[in-house]
Enzyme design. Structure first.
Site, PDB file in Angstrom:
ATOM      1  N   LYS A  64       0.856  -1.193   0.000  1.00 52.81           N
ATOM      2  CA  LYS A  64       0.000   0.000   0.000  1.00 52.81           C
ATOM      3  C   LYS A  64       0.886   1.235   0.000  1.00 52.81           C
ATOM      4  CE  LYS A  64      -3.936   1.906   2.624  1.00 52.81           C
ATOM      5  NZ  LYS A  64      -4.809   1.716   3.806  1.00 52.81           N
ATOM      6  N   SER A 139      -9.680   1.684   2.771  1.00 51.91           N
ATOM      7  CA  SER A 139      -8.811   2.414   1.890  1.00 51.91           C
ATOM      8  C   SER A 139      -7.773   1.545   1.159  1.00 51.91           C
ATOM      9  CB  SER A 139      -8.086   3.506   2.669  1.00 51.91           C
ATOM     10  OG  SER A 139      -7.278   2.956   3.690  1.00 51.91           O
ATOM     11  N   SER A 163      -9.830  -0.601   6.971  1.00 49.94           N
ATOM     12  CA  SER A 163      -9.246  -0.475   5.629  1.00 49.94           C
ATOM     13  C   SER A 163      -8.553  -1.700   5.076  1.00 49.94           C
ATOM     14  CB  SER A 163      -8.258   0.682   5.601  1.00 49.94           C
ATOM     15  OG  SER A 163      -8.962   1.869   5.439  1.00 49.94           O
TER      16      SER A 163
HETATM   17  N1  GLN Z   1     -12.965   3.955   5.984  1.00 53.60           N
HETATM   18  C1  GLN Z   1     -12.496   4.390   7.267  1.00 53.60           C
HETATM   19  C2  GLN Z   1     -12.147   5.852   7.195  1.00 53.60           C
HETATM   20  O1  GLN Z   1     -12.469   6.425   6.225  1.00 53.60           O
HETATM   21  C3  GLN Z   1     -11.323   3.565   7.676  1.00 53.60           C
HETATM   22  C4  GLN Z   1     -10.098   3.941   6.964  1.00 53.60           C
HETATM   23  C5  GLN Z   1      -8.925   3.133   7.390  1.00 53.60           C
HETATM   24  O2  GLN Z   1      -9.025   2.111   8.058  1.00 53.60           O
HETATM   25  N2  GLN Z   1      -7.774   3.658   7.041  1.00 53.60           N
HETATM   26  O3  GLN Z   1     -11.572   6.400   8.061  1.00 53.60           O
END
Ligand code: GLN
Length: 470
Positions: A64, A139, A163
């Site tokens: 990532k 994400s 994410s």
């Molecule tokens: N979707 C969640 C957010 O927008 C989690 C994101 C993540 O785990 N980085 O914060």
């Protein structure tokens, strides 16, 4: 479609032919999926001789784009970090390299990991390999799409509120968020420092265990990493859940779950029961506040972490008349809309006069949520829920409705608030062929129990054998 090895296990040790065939797949598929921001064009050398003994010798792992790699541009899919080249490896990258892995490309993501759909990337959205009109989740959606489409054997993601797990569910793969402190965060560009964890995203449970053997462990460079011995996770891959007590939290099974998701998760609970687990209802009474608490505490941490991107030391600098204007212009042009929303919200909840009402209160409720888990784990060994309330949604569907987007993490956020480990594994498909994931949450530092239950379910159901037709 060329055949590709299903797993790290099967491909071990990696070969030049493997890298060449994956590189060809990336050429073919990445223009459609946009899962990779960069990849190293197949010029990697497969280690020869004795190095083949290493556990990941020659195996391609994708990363990532918020994990620092020495000498390679790392941007968090943001314009503000365009051109930023870290001068060091994150601890997880050093560990992968020492285990012989080939760092195979950097994956697209939501900007700074803010999002659940990979649509907030400054470099264009990622598409779901099961249906190109749909999001891969976020994400870590680039990592998930790359693994699911067979462009890489495995990837690393990061999980602050879901994410790793939500995109794993949306793309039909396995994703583990380890216990907070289990894997070093050194070199992970921080979002919410008290939540973030790096973890494996793989096609099989066994591959996740193989990667965790490499990733887990104490790191003096990360003061929040825990000094707890690392077991051999592959030893926990037994096909046996007899006597395991699995809880269904009643607060999770209300309205708002898509009927097909609900049906597959109910079916999964029945399968566990048939295999000898005991299923019971438990209560996590404060978890209905999880999303609200997360969007106070995590954004507060994010606004503070993102303060360092001001055009002085990293990436983009917009030239201006004076220093202050340079800061303003760089941050204005460098950050996307969701990042700005979170910086504003986070700065607000931390500001004098509002700190007690929001941030401090949020922290107190977080403690109550953590206690809910401690209490539930007196009665059960694992907690089972859907990973996400719906199957993958359409690109564009939630982009103008941040609250609807935030609610896609309703089942994943509680494990981050409590710091406990959680895994998402495939548990079926909708009638239209979209993947559905189930989540198992465990006690802190008991990833082995997650692996054992996940492996048993996977071997029984074999959903992992189905691949997207791309
Ligand atoms: N979707 C969640 C957010 O927008 C989690 C994101 C993540 O785990 N980085 O914060």
């Amino acid at each position: 479609m060329k055949t590709f090895p299903q797993s790290l296990k099967e491909a071990r040790p990696g070969s030049r032919e493997l890298l060449e065939s994956l590189t060809q797949r990336v050429h073919e598929l990445n223009p459609k999926l946009n899962a990779f921001l960069r990849w190293n064009n197949g010029s990697h050398l497969v280690p020869e001789g004795g190095v083949r003994e290493l556990s990941l010798a020659g195996l391609p792992i994708s990363i990532k784009d918020n994990i620092c790699i020495d000498g390679l541009e790392t941007t968090c899919a943001s314009k503000i970090l365009k051109g930023h080249i870290p001068p060091y490896d994150a601890t997880v990258i050093s560990k992968l390299k020492n285990a012989g892995a080939v760092i195979f490309g950097q994956c697209n993501m939501d900007e700074f990991a803010f999002g659940s759909s990979c649509e907030t990337s400054a470099y264009g959205p990622v598409r779901n390999p099961w249906d190109l009109e749909r999001v891969p989740g976020g994400s870590s959606g680039g990592s998930a799409a790359a693994v699911a489409s067979g462009m890489t054997l495995a990837a690393l993601g990061s999980d602050t509120g879901g994410s790793i797990r939500q995109p794993a569910a949306f793309c039909g793969i396995v994703g583990l968020k380890p216990t907070y402190g289990r894997v070093s965060r050194y070199g992970l560009i921080a979002f919410g420092s008290s939540f973030d964890q790096i973890g494996p995203m793989t096609r099989t449970v066994e591959d996740a265990a193989i990667l965790m053997n490499v990733l887990a462990g104490h790191d003096p460079k990360d003061s929040t990493s825990a000094n707890v011995p690392v077991p051999d996770y592959t030893k926990s891959l037994r096909r046996d859940v007899k006597g395991l007590r699995i809880g269904l939290p009643k607060e999770f099974y209300g309205d708002g779950i898509d009927p097909e998701v609900r049906a597959s998760v109910d079916q999964a609970a029945k399968i566990f029961e048939k295999l000898g687990a005991q299923i019971k209802t438990v209560s996590l009474p404060h978890t209905p506040h999880s999303v609200a608490v997360y969007y106070i505490v995590a954004v507060a941490e994010a606004s503070s972490n993102l303060g360092r991107f001001d055009g002085v030391e990293y990436g983009l600098r917009v030239p201006a008349q004076d220093l202050k204007e340079m800061y303003f212009e760089t941050r204005d042009q460098g950050f996307g809309q969701e990042a700005k929303r979170r910086i504003l919200l986070g700065t607000f909840v931390l500001s004098a006069g509002y700190y007690d009402a929001y941030y401090l209160k949020g922290q107190k409720v977080r403690t109550l949520i953590r206690e809910d888990f401690t209490n539930a784990y007196k009665e059960v060994d694992l907690i089972l829920s859907p990973t996400a309330p719906t199957p993958p949604f359409k690109i564009g569907e939630k982009m103008n409705d941040p609250l609807a987007m935030y609610l896609s993490d309703i089942f994943t956020i509680p494990a981050n608030l409590a710091g406990v480990p959680a895994i998402s594994i495939p548990c079926g498909f909708t009638k239209s062929g979209l993947p559905i994931g189930l989540q198992l949450m465990g006690r802190a530092f008991e990833e082995e129990t997650l692996f054992r239950a996940a492996y048993t379910f996977e071997q029984e159901t074999e959903y992992y054998k189905k691949k997207p037709n791309i």
